[in-house]
Design a protein around this motif. Structure first.
Motif, PDB file in Angstrom:
ATOM      1  N   ALA A  19      42.189  23.043  57.435  1.00  0.00           N
ATOM      2  CA  ALA A  19      43.281  23.691  56.700  1.00  0.00           C
ATOM      3  C   ALA A  19      43.785  22.795  55.568  1.00  0.00           C
ATOM      4  CB  ALA A  19      44.425  24.039  57.653  1.00  0.00           C
ATOM      5  N   GLY A  20      43.984  21.527  55.864  1.00  0.00           N
ATOM      6  CA  GLY A  20      44.435  20.589  54.830  1.00  0.00           C
ATOM      7  C   GLY A  20      43.426  20.455  53.705  1.00  0.00           C
ATOM      8  N   LEU A  21      42.152  20.397  54.065  1.00  0.00           N
ATOM      9  CA  LEU A  21      41.105  20.270  53.045  1.00  0.00           C
ATOM     10  C   LEU A  21      40.980  21.535  52.199  1.00  0.00           C
ATOM     11  CD1 LEU A  21      38.342  18.331  55.024  1.00  0.00           C
ATOM     12  CD2 LEU A  21      39.814  17.457  53.190  1.00  0.00           C
ATOM     13  N   VAL A  22      41.183  22.711  52.808  1.00  0.00           N
ATOM     14  CA  VAL A  22      41.148  23.960  52.037  1.00  0.00           C
ATOM     15  C   VAL A  22      42.265  23.953  50.996  1.00  0.00           C
ATOM     16  CG1 VAL A  22      41.592  26.461  52.206  1.00  0.00           C
ATOM     17  CG2 VAL A  22      39.937  25.376  53.740  1.00  0.00           C
ATOM     18  N   ILE A  23      43.467  23.568  51.403  1.00  0.00           N
ATOM     19  CA  ILE A  23      44.593  23.518  50.464  1.00  0.00           C
ATOM     20  C   ILE A  23      44.319  22.470  49.380  1.00  0.00           C
ATOM     21  CG2 ILE A  23      47.066  23.040  50.205  1.00  0.00           C
ATOM     22  CD1 ILE A  23      46.366  25.714  51.661  1.00  0.00           C
ATOM     23  N   LEU A  24      43.820  21.306  49.776  1.00  0.00           N
ATOM     24  CA  LEU A  24      43.471  20.270  48.802  1.00  0.00           C
ATOM     25  C   LEU A  24      42.438  20.792  47.816  1.00  0.00           C
ATOM     26  CD1 LEU A  24      43.359  17.330  47.693  1.00  0.00           C
ATOM     27  CD2 LEU A  24      41.632  16.882  49.474  1.00  0.00           C
ATOM     28  N   ASN A  25      41.423  21.485  48.318  1.00  0.00           N
ATOM     29  CA  ASN A  25      40.353  21.958  47.439  1.00  0.00           C
ATOM     30  C   ASN A  25      40.843  23.034  46.477  1.00  0.00           C
ATOM     31  OD1 ASN A  25      37.875  20.860  47.004  1.00  0.00           O
ATOM     32  ND2 ASN A  25      36.771  22.438  48.127  1.00  0.00           N
ATOM     33  N   TRP A  26      41.751  23.870  46.944  1.00  0.00           N
ATOM     34  CA  TRP A  26      42.366  24.863  46.060  1.00  0.00           C
ATOM     35  C   TRP A  26      43.122  24.162  44.940  1.00  0.00           C
ATOM     36  CZ3 TRP A  26      47.918  26.214  46.710  1.00  0.00           C
ATOM     37  CH2 TRP A  26      48.335  27.153  45.766  1.00  0.00           C
ATOM     38  N   ARG A  27      43.878  23.134  45.279  1.00  0.00           N
ATOM     39  CA  ARG A  27      44.639  22.388  44.268  1.00  0.00           C
ATOM     40  C   ARG A  27      43.692  21.658  43.307  1.00  0.00           C
ATOM     41  NH1 ARG A  27      47.806  24.676  42.595  1.00  0.00           N
ATOM     42  NH2 ARG A  27      48.435  22.891  41.413  1.00  0.00           N
ATOM     43  N   LEU A  28      42.615  21.098  43.817  1.00  0.00           N
ATOM     44  CA  LEU A  28      41.636  20.436  42.947  1.00  0.00           C
ATOM     45  C   LEU A  28      41.052  21.427  41.952  1.00  0.00           C
ATOM     46  CD1 LEU A  28      39.729  18.146  45.492  1.00  0.00           C
ATOM     47  CD2 LEU A  28      41.151  17.376  43.573  1.00  0.00           C
ATOM     48  N   ALA A  29      40.690  22.617  42.424  1.00  0.00           N
ATOM     49  CA  ALA A  29      40.123  23.632  41.520  1.00  0.00           C
ATOM     50  C   ALA A  29      41.146  24.027  40.460  1.00  0.00           C
ATOM     51  CB  ALA A  29      39.675  24.852  42.317  1.00  0.00           C
ATOM     52  N   GLU A  30      42.394  24.208  40.868  1.00  0.00           N
ATOM     53  CA  GLU A  30      43.449  24.558  39.913  1.00  0.00           C
ATOM     54  C   GLU A  30      43.650  23.436  38.888  1.00  0.00           C
ATOM     55  OE1 GLU A  30      45.411  27.418  39.533  1.00  0.00           O
ATOM     56  OE2 GLU A  30      43.910  28.257  40.898  1.00  0.00           O
ATOM     57  N   ASN A  31      43.674  22.198  39.358  1.00  0.00           N
ATOM     58  CA  ASN A  31      43.847  21.057  38.452  1.00  0.00           C
ATOM     59  C   ASN A  31      42.674  20.926  37.488  1.00  0.00           C
ATOM     60  OD1 ASN A  31      46.291  20.444  39.658  1.00  0.00           O
ATOM     61  ND2 ASN A  31      45.450  18.820  40.950  1.00  0.00           N
ATOM     62  N   ALA A  32      41.467  21.154  37.973  1.00  0.00           N
ATOM     63  CA  ALA A  32      40.287  21.071  37.100  1.00  0.00           C
ATOM     64  C   ALA A  32      40.345  22.139  36.020  1.00  0.00           C
ATOM     65  CB  ALA A  32      39.010  21.200  37.922  1.00  0.00           C
ATOM     66  N   GLU A  33      40.755  23.333  36.406  1.00  0.00           N
ATOM     67  CA  GLU A  33      40.850  24.432  35.432  1.00  0.00           C
ATOM     68  C   GLU A  33      41.839  24.116  34.312  1.00  0.00           C
ATOM     69  OE1 GLU A  33      39.139  27.281  35.029  1.00  0.00           O
ATOM     70  OE2 GLU A  33      37.863  26.805  36.731  1.00  0.00           O
ATOM     71  N   HIS A  34      42.857  23.336  34.616  1.00  0.00           N
ATOM     72  CA  HIS A  34      43.901  23.026  33.640  1.00  0.00           C
ATOM     73  C   HIS A  34      43.775  21.622  33.040  1.00  0.00           C
ATOM     74  CE1 HIS A  34      45.620  26.359  36.042  1.00  0.00           C
ATOM     75  NE2 HIS A  34      45.934  26.783  34.837  1.00  0.00           N
ATOM     76  N   ALA A  35      42.687  20.934  33.343  1.00  0.00           N
ATOM     77  CA  ALA A  35      42.481  19.588  32.796  1.00  0.00           C
ATOM     78  C   ALA A  35      42.271  19.663  31.291  1.00  0.00           C
ATOM     79  CB  ALA A  35      41.280  18.924  33.467  1.00  0.00           C
ATOM     80  N   ALA A  36      42.886  18.737  30.590  1.00  0.00           N
ATOM     81  CA  ALA A  36      42.808  18.731  29.120  1.00  0.00           C
ATOM     82  C   ALA A  36      41.453  18.217  28.625  1.00  0.00           C
ATOM     83  CB  ALA A  36      43.938  17.886  28.549  1.00  0.00           C
ATOM     84  N   ALA A  37      40.969  17.158  29.241  1.00  0.00           N
ATOM     85  CA  ALA A  37      39.725  16.530  28.790  1.00  0.00           C
ATOM     86  C   ALA A  37      38.544  16.966  29.655  1.00  0.00           C
ATOM     87  CB  ALA A  37      39.862  15.014  28.846  1.00  0.00           C
ATOM     88  N   ARG A  38      37.409  17.164  29.036  1.00  0.00           N
ATOM     89  CA  ARG A  38      36.196  17.582  29.748  1.00  0.00           C
ATOM     90  C   ARG A  38      35.813  16.579  30.833  1.00  0.00           C
ATOM     91  NH1 ARG A  38      31.725  20.469  30.304  1.00  0.00           N
ATOM     92  NH2 ARG A  38      29.655  19.586  30.142  1.00  0.00           N
ATOM     93  N   ALA A  39      35.908  15.292  30.548  1.00  0.00           N
ATOM     94  CA  ALA A  39      35.538  14.267  31.533  1.00  0.00           C
ATOM     95  C   ALA A  39      36.450  14.351  32.761  1.00  0.00           C
ATOM     96  CB  ALA A  39      35.617  12.880  30.899  1.00  0.00           C
ATOM     97  N   GLU A  40      37.727  14.616  32.520  1.00  0.00           N
ATOM     98  CA  GLU A  40      38.674  14.752  33.633  1.00  0.00           C
ATOM     99  C   GLU A  40      38.329  15.989  34.479  1.00  0.00           C
ATOM    100  OE1 GLU A  40      43.492  15.215  34.420  1.00  0.00           O
ATOM    101  OE2 GLU A  40      42.697  15.503  32.397  1.00  0.00           O
ATOM    102  N   LYS A  41      38.000  17.075  33.805  1.00  0.00           N
ATOM    103  CA  LYS A  41      37.632  18.313  34.496  1.00  0.00           C
ATOM    104  C   LYS A  41      36.404  18.086  35.372  1.00  0.00           C
ATOM    105  CE  LYS A  41      36.854  23.183  33.550  1.00  0.00           C
ATOM    106  NZ  LYS A  41      37.135  24.244  32.607  1.00  0.00           N
ATOM    107  N   ILE A  42      35.397  17.407  34.829  1.00  0.00           N
ATOM    108  CA  ILE A  42      34.169  17.135  35.582  1.00  0.00           C
ATOM    109  C   ILE A  42      34.464  16.257  36.794  1.00  0.00           C
ATOM    110  CG2 ILE A  42      31.954  15.905  35.478  1.00  0.00           C
ATOM    111  CD1 ILE A  42      31.733  16.984  32.559  1.00  0.00           C
ATOM    112  N   ALA A  43      35.285  15.230  36.605  1.00  0.00           N
ATOM    113  CA  ALA A  43      35.625  14.325  37.708  1.00  0.00           C
ATOM    114  C   ALA A  43      36.350  15.070  38.829  1.00  0.00           C
ATOM    115  CB  ALA A  43      36.475  13.167  37.195  1.00  0.00           C
ATOM    116  N   ILE A  44      37.280  15.933  38.463  1.00  0.00           N
ATOM    117  CA  ILE A  44      38.027  16.689  39.470  1.00  0.00           C
ATOM    118  C   ILE A  44      37.094  17.671  40.187  1.00  0.00           C
ATOM    119  CG2 ILE A  44      39.910  18.328  39.868  1.00  0.00           C
ATOM    120  CD1 ILE A  44      41.340  17.028  37.449  1.00  0.00           C
ATOM    121  N   PHE A  45      36.232  18.351  39.430  1.00  0.00           N
ATOM    122  CA  PHE A  45      35.304  19.284  40.067  1.00  0.00           C
ATOM    123  C   PHE A  45      34.304  18.551  40.961  1.00  0.00           C
ATOM    124  CE2 PHE A  45      36.180  23.116  37.297  1.00  0.00           C
ATOM    125  CZ  PHE A  45      36.544  23.929  38.368  1.00  0.00           C
TER     126      PHE A  45
END
Length: 187
Positions: A19-45
């Motif tokens: 459950a904790g990992l599902v919530i974390l992964n949802w937040r990671l996906a949301e953060n990646a979608e809103h990342a300003a820099a491509r390198a940051e988006k790739i790292a988060i994904f």
């Protein structure tokens, strides 16, 4: 209170970690979608993918545990629709907990990508060849499945709260090592 009204300690551990990992992964996906820099988006994904594979491995472990250890019966006071909804929700959870990581792995493989597991090791691409168009279609399905998962989590939480505070059958305490579970459950 009978210990047979609660899930086992191992089942509880699987449940809360996943459950904790599902919530974390949802937040990671949301953060990646809103990342300003491509390198940051790739790292988060990259982290999102590694957490997804971890969820897959833990879910397989949880299913193996569940198949080899009895599950406590639902409380006898549940209406028929509640029993159907509870069982259906659990089935859909398992389908998504296995299907989303496999779908993500397949989409990455079709796009020629491997999965880096937190810098510890790499999981190779599946032997499916390259198909960017299909990869994108599967990623779209993956995203939709992730949205369904979050709504399902919300439904699951609301159900647990309803049973605990309105029905007063201690529903949430079936998956916690403390608290009072309501009247004896029945099959």
């Amino acid at each position: 209170m009978s210990k047979h009204q609660r899930y086992s300690g191992v089942a509880m551990l699987f449940h809360w970690v996943i459950a904790g990992l599902v919530i974390l992964n949802w937040r990671l996906a949301e953060n990646a979608e809103h990342a300003a820099a491509r390198a940051e988006k790739i790292a988060i994904f990259n982290d999102h993918k590694a957490v997804g594979i971890t969820i897959l491995a833990l879910t397989i472990g949880r299913l193996a545990w569940r198949l080899s250890h009895p599950v406590p019966p639902l409380p006898s006071g549940y209406a028929n629709w509640e029993r159907i909804l509870a069982r259906s929700t659990h089935v859909i959870f398992y389908v998504l907990l296995i299907g989303l990581p496999i779908g993500g792995w397949l989409a990455n493989s079709l796009g020629g990508q491997q999965i880096e597991m937190f810098g510890l090791f790499t999981i190779g691409a599946l032997p499916v060849g390259s198909n960017e168009g299909l990869s994108e279609e599967i990623f779209d399905l993956h995203k939709t499945g992730g949205t369904i998962m979050i709504y399902l989590v919300g439904l699951h939480v609301l159900g647990g709260l309803k049973h605990t505070f309105f029905d007063k059958d201690g529903g949430i305490f079936r998956m916690l090592p403390f608290g009072k579970v309501g009247p004896r459950s029945s099959l």
